[in-house]
Scaffold this motif. Structure first.
Motif, mmCIF file in Angstrom:
data_model
loop_
_atom_site.group_PDB
_atom_site.id
_atom_site.type_symbol
_atom_site.label_atom_id
_atom_site.label_comp_id
_atom_site.label_asym_id
_atom_site.label_seq_id
_atom_site.Cartn_x
_atom_site.Cartn_y
_atom_site.Cartn_z
ATOM 1 N N VAL A 159 0.713 -1.182 -0.001
ATOM 2 C CA VAL A 159 -0.036 0.088 0.022
ATOM 3 C C VAL A 159 0.934 1.291 0.026
ATOM 4 O O VAL A 159 1.906 1.233 0.557
ATOM 5 C CB VAL A 159 -0.981 0.123 1.151
ATOM 6 N N THR A 160 0.577 2.232 -0.838
ATOM 7 C CA THR A 160 1.225 3.276 -0.949
ATOM 8 C C THR A 160 0.275 4.606 -0.851
ATOM 9 O O THR A 160 -0.785 4.306 -0.637
ATOM 10 C CB THR A 160 2.077 3.555 -2.269
ATOM 11 N N CYS A 161 0.823 5.737 -0.683
ATOM 12 C CA CYS A 161 0.054 6.819 -0.474
ATOM 13 C C CYS A 161 -0.532 7.375 -1.951
ATOM 14 O O CYS A 161 -1.496 8.355 -1.592
ATOM 15 C CB CYS A 161 0.678 8.048 0.059
ATOM 16 N N VAL A 162 -0.239 6.513 -2.887
ATOM 17 C CA VAL A 162 -1.207 7.075 -4.276
ATOM 18 C C VAL A 162 -1.442 5.487 -4.996
ATOM 19 O O VAL A 162 -0.941 4.650 -4.214
ATOM 20 C CB VAL A 162 -0.192 7.823 -5.138
ATOM 21 N N GLY A 163 -2.284 5.895 -5.992
ATOM 22 C CA GLY A 163 -2.593 4.770 -6.723
ATOM 23 C C GLY A 163 -3.984 4.164 -6.247
ATOM 24 O O GLY A 163 -4.348 3.025 -6.780
ATOM 25 N N ASP A 221 -0.740 6.292 16.134
ATOM 26 C CA ASP A 221 -0.793 5.245 15.150
ATOM 27 C C ASP A 221 -2.257 5.429 14.386
ATOM 28 O O ASP A 221 -2.785 6.725 14.497
ATOM 29 C CB ASP A 221 -1.128 3.911 15.926
ATOM 30 N N PHE A 222 -2.570 4.458 13.541
ATOM 31 C CA PHE A 222 -3.628 4.877 12.471
ATOM 32 C C PHE A 222 -4.947 4.940 13.084
ATOM 33 O O PHE A 222 -5.687 5.801 12.669
ATOM 34 C CB PHE A 222 -3.983 3.576 11.647
ATOM 35 N N THR A 223 -4.966 4.597 14.504
ATOM 36 C CA THR A 223 -6.591 4.951 15.037
ATOM 37 C C THR A 223 -6.730 6.378 15.292
ATOM 38 O O THR A 223 -7.581 6.998 15.401
ATOM 39 C CB THR A 223 -6.638 4.164 16.491
ATOM 40 N N ASP A 224 -5.479 7.001 15.834
ATOM 41 C CA ASP A 224 -5.520 8.397 15.968
ATOM 42 C C ASP A 224 -5.848 9.373 14.791
ATOM 43 O O ASP A 224 -6.547 10.251 14.288
ATOM 44 C CB ASP A 224 -4.103 8.971 16.464
ATOM 45 N N ILE A 225 -5.253 8.964 13.585
ATOM 46 C CA ILE A 225 -5.378 9.557 12.437
ATOM 47 C C ILE A 225 -6.863 9.242 12.015
ATOM 48 O O ILE A 225 -7.507 10.167 11.291
ATOM 49 C CB ILE A 225 -4.509 8.895 11.319
ATOM 50 N N GLU A 226 -7.141 8.198 11.990
ATOM 51 C CA GLU A 226 -8.726 7.628 11.669
ATOM 52 C C GLU A 226 -9.561 8.900 12.350
ATOM 53 O O GLU A 226 -10.521 9.278 12.032
ATOM 54 C CB GLU A 226 -9.078 6.219 12.107
ATOM 55 N N HIS A 227 -9.430 8.955 13.459
ATOM 56 C CA HIS A 227 -10.429 9.849 14.358
ATOM 57 C C HIS A 227 -10.080 11.259 13.757
ATOM 58 O O HIS A 227 -11.132 11.827 13.583
ATOM 59 C CB HIS A 227 -9.785 9.981 15.885
ATOM 60 N N VAL A 228 -9.203 11.795 13.460
ATOM 61 C CA VAL A 228 -9.259 13.131 13.168
ATOM 62 C C VAL A 228 -9.557 13.271 11.649
ATOM 63 O O VAL A 228 -10.337 14.172 11.514
ATOM 64 C CB VAL A 228 -7.418 13.546 12.746
ATOM 65 N N LEU A 229 -9.427 12.157 10.795
ATOM 66 C CA LEU A 229 -10.193 12.233 9.404
ATOM 67 C C LEU A 229 -11.591 12.204 9.448
ATOM 68 O O LEU A 229 -12.288 12.963 9.051
ATOM 69 C CB LEU A 229 -9.719 11.143 8.656
ATOM 70 N N PRO A 269 -3.104 -3.756 5.392
ATOM 71 C CA PRO A 269 -1.879 -3.166 4.970
ATOM 72 C C PRO A 269 -1.993 -1.775 5.216
ATOM 73 O O PRO A 269 -0.814 -1.200 5.144
ATOM 74 C CB PRO A 269 -2.029 -3.537 3.225
ATOM 75 N N VAL A 270 -3.090 -1.143 5.187
ATOM 76 C CA VAL A 270 -2.903 0.336 5.466
ATOM 77 C C VAL A 270 -2.628 0.672 6.704
ATOM 78 O O VAL A 270 -1.975 1.661 7.200
ATOM 79 C CB VAL A 270 -4.464 0.605 5.066
ATOM 80 N N ARG A 271 -3.244 -0.146 7.794
ATOM 81 C CA ARG A 271 -2.816 -0.008 9.035
ATOM 82 C C ARG A 271 -1.403 -0.235 9.371
ATOM 83 O O ARG A 271 -0.759 0.689 9.958
ATOM 84 C CB ARG A 271 -3.651 -1.081 9.999
ATOM 85 N N ARG A 272 -0.880 -1.470 8.622
ATOM 86 C CA ARG A 272 0.500 -1.435 8.994
ATOM 87 C C ARG A 272 1.376 -0.421 8.229
ATOM 88 O O ARG A 272 2.381 0.188 8.960
ATOM 89 C CB ARG A 272 0.948 -2.806 8.198
ATOM 90 N N MET A 273 1.127 -0.012 7.104
ATOM 91 C CA MET A 273 1.785 1.141 6.705
ATOM 92 C C MET A 273 1.868 2.495 7.362
ATOM 93 O O MET A 273 2.711 3.228 7.762
ATOM 94 C CB MET A 273 1.260 1.420 5.234
ATOM 95 N N LEU A 274 0.655 2.712 7.772
ATOM 96 C CA LEU A 274 0.376 4.216 8.558
ATOM 97 C C LEU A 274 1.002 4.006 10.047
ATOM 98 O O LEU A 274 1.672 5.059 10.114
ATOM 99 C CB LEU A 274 -1.019 4.347 8.888
#
Length: 97
Positions: free
Chosen positions: A3-7, A31-39, A56-61
């Motif tokens: 998973v990348t940030c584009v595509g 971690d991704f949970t903080d980002i998910e909350h902000v978004l 894959p997204v969780r791991r990458m973030l």
């Protein structure tokens, strides 16, 4: 496929992943949970949970968050250090209160 940030196939999905990567790279989120909350609640991106809650997204973030926190320049650089040092410097005057 990593998973990348584009595509992403869906434009909304691409926007959410790109913004999540940008936030992760700031070093301000654990971690991704903080980002998910902000978004979801800060940016009104209701679909963020479904997109970010894939392994894959969780791991990458999570990796990006950890890497960004290890690099002082990506965490706000000098201004973050000044803020921390200012707080430490103010502490001795507050003893005994």
């Amino acid at each position: 496929m990593p998973v990348t940030c584009v595509g992403a196939a869906d434009p909304d999905e691409a926007t959410i992943i790109e913004e999540a990567c940008r936030l992760a790279d700031t070093g301000r989120y654990a971690d991704f949970t903080d980002i998910e909350h902000v978004l979801r609640f800060g940016y009104g991106m209701a679909g963020a949970r479904a997109i970010l809650d894939r392994y894959p997204v969780r791991r990458m973030l999570n990796h990006r968050c950890a890497d960004a926190r290890e690099e002082p320049a990506s965490c706000g650089g000098e201004s973050a250090s000044v803020e921390i040092i200012s707080g430490i410097a103010a502490s001795p005057g507050r003893r005994g209160r």
